[in-house]
Design an enzyme around this catalytic site. Structure first.
Site, PDB file in Angstrom:
ATOM      1  N   LYS A 181      -1.899   8.391  -0.846  1.00  0.00           N
ATOM      2  CA  LYS A 181      -2.507   7.713   0.522  1.00  0.00           C
ATOM      3  C   LYS A 181      -3.048   6.233   0.272  1.00  0.00           C
ATOM      4  O   LYS A 181      -2.585   5.329   1.060  1.00  0.00           O
ATOM      5  CB  LYS A 181      -3.335   8.782   1.191  1.00  0.00           C
ATOM      6  CG  LYS A 181      -3.824   7.890   2.469  1.00  0.00           C
ATOM      7  CD  LYS A 181      -2.641   7.635   3.476  1.00  0.00           C
ATOM      8  CE  LYS A 181      -3.194   7.376   4.940  1.00  0.00           C
ATOM      9  NZ  LYS A 181      -4.000   6.204   4.798  1.00  0.00           N
ATOM     10  N   GLU A 263     -11.946  -4.189   5.788  1.00  0.00           N
ATOM     11  CA  GLU A 263     -12.380  -3.040   4.841  1.00  0.00           C
ATOM     12  C   GLU A 263     -11.538  -3.088   3.342  1.00  0.00           C
ATOM     13  O   GLU A 263     -11.301  -2.301   2.758  1.00  0.00           O
ATOM     14  CB  GLU A 263     -11.527  -1.862   5.371  1.00  0.00           C
ATOM     15  CG  GLU A 263     -12.061  -0.394   4.788  1.00  0.00           C
ATOM     16  CD  GLU A 263     -11.365   0.770   5.395  1.00  0.00           C
ATOM     17  OE1 GLU A 263     -12.198   1.758   5.413  1.00  0.00           O
ATOM     18  OE2 GLU A 263     -10.352   0.796   5.947  1.00  0.00           O
TER      19      GLU A 263
END
Length: 297
Positions: A181, A263
């Site tokens: 991921k 982020e």
């Protein structure tokens, strides 16, 4: 859609795209959802291939308004985790489960110090969610929605999502699953945010070459961290990203468009730091990190 036989109370902390999608899915399954945040919310609206539906939710405007619940979904950005400490302390005062629907590869290390005896369930989110307004989200589905570890705490969380409409998988080698991921995040998020374009940009040959270089570096770092990755994971990840539904976006692009903090440190910064630790060359990721730092500032 059928609802669950035993409804639970679920607090959702972080009502961005992913948190809103989870809140709507859980409310649709018949659970009592409490939206935790400063902005008042009375309902959550979700739009997907089945149309648009809205569901009522409760609201807690501050940690003082919240009490212990059996399940918490934490869906903030990685860098916002420390700011949730008071929320999490009150919501998990009686234990329970915290589903950490965040990016990265260190979910438990990040959240366990904040939740006492509660069980932390790391969650890998694959559905493509786009926040269209406060309390509203558009969801584009992939072949999977949510990947959890294969353990007792995760099984309880999987039961929570039963009949929610989300496809939940469990994975015995969760370290490898988390790194797979991570590969999708370290390629798509920075490149879409820097170009200001959605995932279709990854189909352009020069951009695809850059993405593949970023992915190969991340694979090398993941292997050094113990993940069972091969060079084929880089090419498979790029092909998966290029095959996403047209118009699919990323959280980092949405944050840049909204003027929010990016982020990048928890994603590209992690590759750079772990590359240093293991002596891996990660120059493509370092270049992205420098650019992301500049636009975020």
């Amino acid at each position: 859609m059928d609802t669950v036989d035993s409804a639970e109370t679920v607090a959702v902390v972080g009502l961005g795209a992913v948190g809103t999608a989870f809140a709507a899915s859980l409310a649709e399954a018949g659970h009592e959802v409490v939206a935790c945040g400063r902005r008042p919310l009375e309902r959550i609206e979700i739009t997907d291939e089945r149309g648009t539906r809205a569901y009522p939710v409760g609201w807690a405007g501050s940690p003082e308004d919240a009490g212990p619940v059996p399940f918490v979904v934490l869906a903030t950005k990685i860098h916002d985790t420390p700011a949730t400490a008071e929320w999490l302390a009150r919501l998990t005062a009686d234990g329970g489960h915290v589903v950490v629907a965040q990016n990265g590869v260190d979910h438990r290390e990040r959240v366990e110090p904040l939740v006492g005896a509660a069980a932390v369930v790391p969650a890998l989110v694959y559905l493509n969610a786009e926040r269209t307004a406060p309390g509203s989200v558009r969801v584009r589905r992939t072949e999977r929605d949510l990947v959890l570890p294969d353990d007792a705490a995760a099984k309880a969380a999987a039961n929570l999502f039963e009949t929610s409409g989300l496809t939940v998988e469990t994975h015995a080698d969760f370290r490898t699953a988390a790194w797979r991921k991570m590969l999708t995040n370290v390629a798509a998020n920075p490149i879409t945010a820097l170009t200001g374009r959605r995932v279709e940009v990854l189909t352009e040959p020069a951009v695809a070459d850059l993405a593949l270089a970023v992915l190969r570096e991340a694979v090398a770092v993941g292997r050094a961290e113990g993940a069972q990755l091969t060079d084929a994971d880089a090419t498979r990840t790029l092909a998966w990203l290029q095959g996403l539904a047209p118009g699919s976006t990323t959280s980092m692009l949405q944050d840049r468009e909204a003027g929010r903090r990016l982020e990048y440190d928890g994603l590209t910064g992690t590759i750079a730091r772990l590359g240093d630790r293991h002596g891996e060359a990660v120059e493509a990721n370092r270049a992205l990190l420098a650019l992301l730092s500049a636009i975020s500032a």
